[in-house]
Enzyme design. Structure first.
Site, mmCIF file in Angstrom:
data_model
loop_
_atom_site.group_PDB
_atom_site.id
_atom_site.type_symbol
_atom_site.label_atom_id
_atom_site.label_comp_id
_atom_site.label_asym_id
_atom_site.label_seq_id
_atom_site.Cartn_x
_atom_site.Cartn_y
_atom_site.Cartn_z
ATOM 1 C CG ASP A 19 -68.248 13.089 14.190
ATOM 2 O OD1 ASP A 19 -69.208 12.306 14.308
ATOM 3 O OD2 ASP A 19 -67.672 13.304 13.105
ATOM 4 C CG ASP A 71 -64.320 14.416 10.431
ATOM 5 O OD1 ASP A 71 -65.217 13.555 10.337
ATOM 6 O OD2 ASP A 71 -63.396 14.534 9.605
ATOM 7 C CD GLU A 104 -73.601 11.849 15.409
ATOM 8 O OE1 GLU A 104 -74.116 12.929 15.072
ATOM 9 O OE2 GLU A 104 -72.839 11.194 14.682
#
Length: 188
Positions: free
Chosen positions: A7, A138, A67
């Site tokens: 992430d 996170d 992502e």
């Protein structure tokens, strides 16, 4: 399959490693690369790259997932995030690890069942799916990306270079330069 989920962030980059058969997911490790906001962007990018290379060697994932960049009202923030993603993608490619990227909507839909889920809902579902409480949002987001990849990705073959062969690695597990890389320039 062992999957590293990432992430990306300019101050906090979450990561998580799972072992999965596509239905059951075991958390092997997770954490956050914390960067000082007062450091220059170049220094933060260097630190993310170094930390990620170390994680790739340490955990030897068969695949990695990140992502996709989401649309942001603040163009400057989106560009900085894209720089971090670029460093992450380069480190993954250097390691010869298969790669997948997923939209935030896809990750949330895959893990929570609802594409507009809040971070707390993602955190709760990661705990439900893995049996492990993840304190950091996170790291939980990174594990959600890894879970999404494990449940949707069809192949765990290493990423091949332009010639169709897997990158060469030295004794430390770090990619070794090849003859196909050429750097040109001039100095005064």
């Amino acid at each position: 399959m062992r999957v590293l989920g990432i992430d990306c962030g300019t101050e906090r980059t979450g990561w998580g490693v799972i072992e999965s058969d596509g239905r059951r997911h075991a958390v092997l490790a997770h954490g956050v690369i914390v960067l000082a906001p007062r450091d220059s962007l170049e220094r933060r990018l260097m630190m993310v790259g170094a930390a990620l290379r170390s994680l790739l060697v340490q955990h030897a994932p068969a695949a990695a997932a990140v992502e996709e960049v989401f649309y942001s009202q603040n163009v400057k923030t989106a560009l900085k995030l894209a720089h971090v993603r670029g460093v992450v993608l380069a480190a993954i490619a250097e390691a010869g690890v298969a790669f997948g990227e997923y939209s935030p909507l896809s990750v949330k839909s895959s893990v929570v069942g609802y594409g507009r889920a809040e971070k707390s809902q993602v955190q709760l579902m990661v705990r439900t799916l893995t049996g492990v409480t993840i304190e950091s949002e996170d790291a939980a987001d990174a594990l959600a990306v890894a879970i999404c990849h494990a449940t949707t990705y069809k192949s765990s073959q290493p990423l091949a270079d332009a010639r169709g062969s897997v990158p060469n690695h030295d004794r430390e597990g770090v990619p070794s330069p090849r003859g196909s890389l050429r750097v040109t320039g001039a100095t005064r």
